[in-house]
Design a protein around this motif. Sequence first.
Motif, mmCIF file in Angstrom:
data_model
loop_
_atom_site.group_PDB
_atom_site.id
_atom_site.type_symbol
_atom_site.label_atom_id
_atom_site.label_comp_id
_atom_site.label_asym_id
_atom_site.label_seq_id
_atom_site.Cartn_x
_atom_site.Cartn_y
_atom_site.Cartn_z
ATOM 1 N N GLY A 209 4.438 2.688 6.972
ATOM 2 C CA GLY A 209 3.497 3.764 6.696
ATOM 3 C C GLY A 209 3.922 4.699 5.581
ATOM 4 N N LYS A 210 5.025 4.362 4.901
ATOM 5 C CA LYS A 210 5.506 5.226 3.825
ATOM 6 C C LYS A 210 4.894 4.780 2.498
ATOM 7 C CE LYS A 210 9.820 6.948 1.996
ATOM 8 N NZ LYS A 210 10.562 6.080 1.115
ATOM 9 N N MET B 196 -2.773 -1.343 1.637
ATOM 10 C CA MET B 196 -1.334 -1.347 1.387
ATOM 11 C C MET B 196 -1.017 -1.087 -0.085
ATOM 12 S SD MET B 196 -0.529 -5.441 1.395
ATOM 13 C CE MET B 196 1.179 -5.291 1.755
ATOM 14 N N LEU B 197 -1.936 -1.519 -0.950
ATOM 15 C CA LEU B 197 -1.726 -1.287 -2.375
ATOM 16 C C LEU B 197 -2.980 -0.630 -2.942
ATOM 17 C CD1 LEU B 197 0.695 -2.227 -4.333
ATOM 18 C CD2 LEU B 197 -1.083 -3.604 -5.376
ATOM 19 N N ASP B 198 -2.767 0.448 -3.670
ATOM 20 C CA ASP B 198 -3.898 1.204 -4.202
ATOM 21 C C ASP B 198 -3.669 1.435 -5.692
ATOM 22 O OD1 ASP B 198 -6.111 2.691 -4.463
ATOM 23 O OD2 ASP B 198 -5.504 4.320 -3.099
ATOM 24 N N GLY C 256 -1.563 5.630 -15.144
ATOM 25 C CA GLY C 256 -2.338 5.486 -13.924
ATOM 26 C C GLY C 256 -1.409 5.224 -12.764
ATOM 27 N N GLY C 257 -1.966 5.162 -11.573
ATOM 28 C CA GLY C 257 -1.108 5.073 -10.409
ATOM 29 C C GLY C 257 -1.219 3.743 -9.690
ATOM 30 N N ILE C 258 -0.063 3.180 -9.329
ATOM 31 C CA ILE C 258 -0.041 2.046 -8.408
ATOM 32 C C ILE C 258 0.797 2.523 -7.234
ATOM 33 C CG2 ILE C 258 0.577 -0.356 -8.036
ATOM 34 C CD1 ILE C 258 0.467 -0.830 -11.014
ATOM 35 N N SER C 259 0.174 2.656 -6.075
ATOM 36 C CA SER C 259 0.972 3.113 -4.936
ATOM 37 C C SER C 259 0.944 2.072 -3.830
ATOM 38 C CB SER C 259 0.485 4.472 -4.439
ATOM 39 O OG SER C 259 -0.845 4.366 -4.008
ATOM 40 N N TYR C 260 2.078 1.927 -3.210
ATOM 41 C CA TYR C 260 2.264 0.894 -2.198
ATOM 42 C C TYR C 260 2.649 1.570 -0.895
ATOM 43 C CZ TYR C 260 4.993 -2.605 0.403
ATOM 44 O OH TYR C 260 5.515 -3.409 1.371
ATOM 45 N N THR C 261 1.984 1.163 0.175
ATOM 46 C CA THR C 261 2.319 1.695 1.488
ATOM 47 C C THR C 261 2.998 0.604 2.285
ATOM 48 O OG1 THR C 261 0.346 3.055 1.352
ATOM 49 C CG2 THR C 261 1.400 2.900 3.504
ATOM 50 N N ILE D 188 -5.922 -3.222 -2.087
ATOM 51 C CA ILE D 188 -5.570 -4.415 -1.300
ATOM 52 C C ILE D 188 -5.264 -3.949 0.121
ATOM 53 C CG2 ILE D 188 -3.906 -6.288 -0.993
ATOM 54 C CD1 ILE D 188 -3.420 -6.201 -4.027
ATOM 55 N N ASP D 189 -5.948 -4.531 1.091
ATOM 56 C CA ASP D 189 -5.670 -4.196 2.489
ATOM 57 C C ASP D 189 -4.682 -5.198 3.065
ATOM 58 O OD1 ASP D 189 -7.338 -1.991 2.626
ATOM 59 O OD2 ASP D 189 -9.102 -3.243 2.983
ATOM 60 N N ARG D 190 -3.820 -4.723 3.955
ATOM 61 C CA ARG D 190 -2.806 -5.585 4.550
ATOM 62 C C ARG D 190 -3.472 -6.717 5.338
ATOM 63 N NH1 ARG D 190 0.846 -2.136 5.591
ATOM 64 N NH2 ARG D 190 2.317 -2.860 4.037
ATOM 65 N N GLY D 191 -2.945 -7.935 5.140
ATOM 66 C CA GLY D 191 -3.473 -9.083 5.871
ATOM 67 C C GLY D 191 -4.533 -9.865 5.113
ATOM 68 N N ASP D 192 -5.000 -9.333 3.991
ATOM 69 C CA ASP D 192 -6.075 -9.997 3.238
ATOM 70 C C ASP D 192 -5.533 -10.992 2.212
ATOM 71 O OD1 ASP D 192 -8.116 -8.772 4.499
ATOM 72 O OD2 ASP D 192 -8.708 -7.484 2.809
ATOM 73 N N ILE D 193 -6.434 -11.874 1.780
ATOM 74 C CA ILE D 193 -6.220 -12.594 0.525
ATOM 75 C C ILE D 193 -7.149 -11.941 -0.481
ATOM 76 C CG2 ILE D 193 -6.418 -14.760 -0.734
ATOM 77 C CD1 ILE D 193 -5.961 -16.280 1.805
ATOM 78 N N VAL D 194 -6.577 -11.348 -1.510
ATOM 79 C CA VAL D 194 -7.387 -10.703 -2.541
ATOM 80 C C VAL D 194 -7.219 -11.520 -3.812
ATOM 81 C CG1 VAL D 194 -7.687 -8.616 -3.927
ATOM 82 C CG2 VAL D 194 -7.075 -8.437 -1.508
ATOM 83 N N THR D 195 -8.332 -11.757 -4.515
ATOM 84 C CA THR D 195 -8.206 -12.520 -5.743
ATOM 85 C C THR D 195 -8.732 -11.736 -6.926
ATOM 86 O OG1 THR D 195 -8.623 -14.632 -6.814
ATOM 87 C CG2 THR D 195 -10.384 -13.777 -5.460
ATOM 88 N N LEU D 196 -8.060 -11.946 -8.049
ATOM 89 C CA LEU D 196 -8.477 -11.365 -9.324
ATOM 90 C C LEU D 196 -8.915 -12.530 -10.183
ATOM 91 C CD1 LEU D 196 -5.643 -8.954 -10.566
ATOM 92 C CD2 LEU D 196 -8.018 -8.387 -10.133
ATOM 93 N N ILE D 197 -10.203 -12.541 -10.578
ATOM 94 C CA ILE D 197 -10.619 -13.616 -11.467
ATOM 95 C C ILE D 197 -11.162 -13.019 -12.760
ATOM 96 C CG2 ILE D 197 -11.058 -15.295 -9.629
ATOM 97 C CD1 ILE D 197 -13.975 -14.678 -9.785
#
Lengths: 297, 239
Positions: B65-66, B1-3, B56-61, B24-33
């Motif tokens: 699906g857009k 969902m986020l790239d 740089g690029g931050i793209s959100y889906t 970041i994939d949809r439905g996950d808990i992603v952590t930055l440490i």
Amino acid sequence: MSLNMFIQHFINALGLGSLYGLIAIGYTMVYGILRLINFAHGDIFMLGAYFVYFATIHFKLPWGVGVVLAIAGATLCGLLVDRIAYRPLRSAPRISALISAIGVSFFLENLATVVFTGMPRAVVQPPWLMHPIPVRGIRLIPLGLMVPVISFLLVAGLLWIVYRTKPGLGMRAISFDIETTRLMGVSVDKIIALTFALGSALAALAGIMWALRYPRVEPFMGVFPGVKAFIAAVFGGVGSIPGAMIGGLALGFVEIMSIAFFPTLSGYKDAFAFVLLIVILLVRPTGLMGEKLEEKI
Amino acid sequence: MLDIKNLHIWYGGIHAVKGLNMVIDRGDIVTLIGANGAGKSSTIRAIAGLVRGYKGGISYTNPGGKTVDLNGLKPEDMVRMGIALSPEGRRILPQLTVRENLLLGAYIRSDKEGIEEDIEHVYSLFPRLKERYAQKGGTLSGGEQQMLAVGRSLMSRPDLMMLDEPSLGLAPILVGEVFEIIREINRQGKTILLVEQNAFAALKIANRAYVLEVGSVAIEGTGRELLQNAAVKEAYLGG
């Protein structure tokens, strides 16, 4: 002093005080949100008075129409001042915006002198506003009663907006923490513009009522009421809307009553406001209703 | 969902984030440490629209699906798209009541009934907030403020919920409680990006984890892998 005289003075003080209060609210709202003293506020007051003068006397429009146009015109000017003079400086040091505010104030006063000429112009009051109504030997002038009544209704409406509506919630939130408020999806620039619009509309109304009370307009008519309203805002506690109204009333009463009881002091009329300012700064620097800053835990 | 692709952020003359890549994939808990100054907060703030002029690029889906490029958008645009950030230090509005803080979180919405339902939902997650709904935010304890901050960021019904240091300054027992609730919120369908100093607590609940060092990703993997990783153990989990 006879009771009748006292009541006349009382109504007079109520009127003057509520006008100071209306102007003070504009200062206090903008300060509460941006920590900026909008020195141009007194000049928006002046523009409101001029607009109503031109609408009703020059273009012979009915008073109701003239008042609406004057409020709209002054509100637009208030919005332009924010857009042109303050918004580009939003992330600059506070002193820059303050200097910009002083600059805008001088600019508007001198622009008005050029455009409207420096000659004071007489405002012709509608006769029904001035026709005295005798009540138990007291001559009540409708205008004198209308000013405080309209002012209190406006303040009640404003408090409703600030405490009961969503944009009001946004305003209160911005005054504590702009960045967090943005993170909640609030369009900060729009809310700030709304604050300027509301403050300017109130100043314009105060200007209109002022022009009716002291029936004339001139380019520097906003300077003294502006300074005094600012003192009223400080006295009431900057940032507090009820405080601004209370401060305005206090100032109105001090000015009118001190001259009523000590007519020899009338030459010092304008000094009382500053005495009040010095006293409040010494005794209670946060003002009557000023909130103590709560430390974040 | 986020790239995130090759993200660079400068603060004045400091090159805080240097070519970061993250998914970041949809439905996950992603952590930055990572340590202080590794670029965690800068990254999360850039996603939220608080950083101007990054490269740089931050793209959100979105769920439809857009795909949208986030560079140049404002924080209020992000919230409307479904990306919410609960900032570091909780940042509760001290003079607003608990309920008003929650209403502020729902500022972009106008469905009154839905908002009331969500307030009740937050109260069910954090019963302490219900008891204190009319109290000013500034009078709450640190743990309660954190609960309010988490609850508040739920109120915009975000698709991606970002939490910056939710355990900061909390007693260990409260840290456990807050993380359990983050996990619960994730189970109810929210994707979560968690920035944490408390690496152990974060890795335990994360599906995916990124270790940042001086502005770029040093190690990545599942939470479980990183808990076992020798370098991570050595540097972030106390050996």
